[in-house]
Write a protein that holds these residues in place. Structure first.
Motif, PDB file in Angstrom:
ATOM      1  N   GLY A 170      24.973 127.414 107.521  1.00 60.74           N
ATOM      2  CA  GLY A 170      24.015 127.337 106.428  1.00 60.74           C
ATOM      3  C   GLY A 170      24.018 128.539 105.510  1.00 60.74           C
ATOM      4  N   ARG A 171      24.643 129.643 105.931  1.00 60.25           N
ATOM      5  CA  ARG A 171      24.699 130.831 105.091  1.00 60.25           C
ATOM      6  C   ARG A 171      26.115 131.129 104.602  1.00 60.25           C
ATOM      7  NH1 ARG A 171      23.532 135.792 106.965  1.00 60.25           N
ATOM      8  NH2 ARG A 171      24.253 135.352 109.088  1.00 60.25           N
ATOM      9  N   PHE A 172      27.104 130.832 105.453  1.00 59.98           N
ATOM     10  CA  PHE A 172      28.495 131.130 105.130  1.00 59.98           C
ATOM     11  C   PHE A 172      29.259 129.829 104.884  1.00 59.98           C
ATOM     12  CE2 PHE A 172      28.906 135.383 107.671  1.00 59.98           C
ATOM     13  CZ  PHE A 172      27.806 135.877 106.986  1.00 59.98           C
ATOM     14  N   THR A 173      30.234 129.885 103.979  1.00 63.21           N
ATOM     15  CA  THR A 173      31.091 128.742 103.693  1.00 63.21           C
ATOM     16  C   THR A 173      32.544 129.193 103.640  1.00 63.21           C
ATOM     17  OG1 THR A 173      29.346 127.672 102.393  1.00 63.21           O
ATOM     18  CG2 THR A 173      31.597 126.847 102.124  1.00 63.21           C
ATOM     19  N   ILE A 174      33.367 128.570 104.464  1.00 62.81           N
ATOM     20  CA  ILE A 174      34.799 128.847 104.429  1.00 62.81           C
ATOM     21  C   ILE A 174      35.488 127.781 103.600  1.00 62.81           C
ATOM     22  CG2 ILE A 174      35.261 127.584 106.594  1.00 62.81           C
ATOM     23  CD1 ILE A 174      37.407 129.719 107.222  1.00 62.81           C
ATOM     24  N   SER A 175      36.472 128.197 102.825  1.00 67.13           N
ATOM     25  CA  SER A 175      37.245 127.252 102.023  1.00 67.13           C
ATOM     26  C   SER A 175      38.651 127.818 101.854  1.00 67.13           C
ATOM     27  CB  SER A 175      36.582 127.014 100.660  1.00 67.13           C
ATOM     28  OG  SER A 175      36.515 128.225  99.923  1.00 67.13           O
TER      29      SER A 175
END
Length: 118
Positions: free
Chosen positions: A66-71
Motif C-alpha cells: 500500500g505504500r511501495f510500488t514496484i514496476s
C-alpha cells in the motif's frame, strides 16, 4: 560486464516520497525476475518487493504493501520502486537484485541510501 546501478536515494522527510531506479546492463534484463531489498544498520537484508519478468505479477513485504510500488520497463532495462508515505523505519540501503527463473543466476546492485528524517 554485468551491472545493476541503483539511483534515486536521498534524504526525505517523514511522509514524503522517493522513486528509486535500477538500470541493468550485461544480461537479458527481460528474462530476469527483479526484486528490491533493503538493509538497515545492524539488521539483516530483507525483501521489499518482487516483480516477474513481464511485470505481470508483483509481491510485497507486508510492511510495504500500500505504500511501495514496484514496476519495470523492459525497453529501458530498468526496474523502479515508488515509495510513498515514508517512515523513519524505512531508512536503509536499498538494493536491486536480478534472478533468472531458469538458472537462478543472481546479480546484485551496489545499493542506494534512503534516509527518512525530519
Amino acid at each position: 560486464q554485468v551491472q545493476l546501478v541503483e539511483s534515486g536515494g536521498g534524504l526525505v522527510q517523514p511522509g514524503g516520497s522517493l522513486r528509486l531506479s535500477c538500470t541493468a546492463s550485461g544480461f537479458t534484463f527481460s528474462s530476469y525476475t527483479m526484486s528490491w531489498y533493503r538493509q538497515a544498520p545492524g539488521k539483516e537484508r530483507e525483501l521489499v518487493a518482487t516483480i516477474t519478468t513481464a511485470g505481470g505479477s508483483t509481491n510485497y513485504a507486508d510492511s510495504m504493501k500500500g505504500r511501495f510500488t514496484i514496476s519495470r520497463d523492459n525497453s529501458k532495462n530498468t526496474v523502479y520502486l515508488q515509495m510513498n508515505s515514508l517512515k523513519p523505519e524505512d531508512t536503509a540501503v536499498y538494493y536491486c537484485k536480478a534472478v533468472s527463473p531458469f538458472s537462478y543466476r543472481t546479480y546484485w546492485g551496489q545499493g542506494t541510501q534512503v534516509t527518512v528524517s525530519s
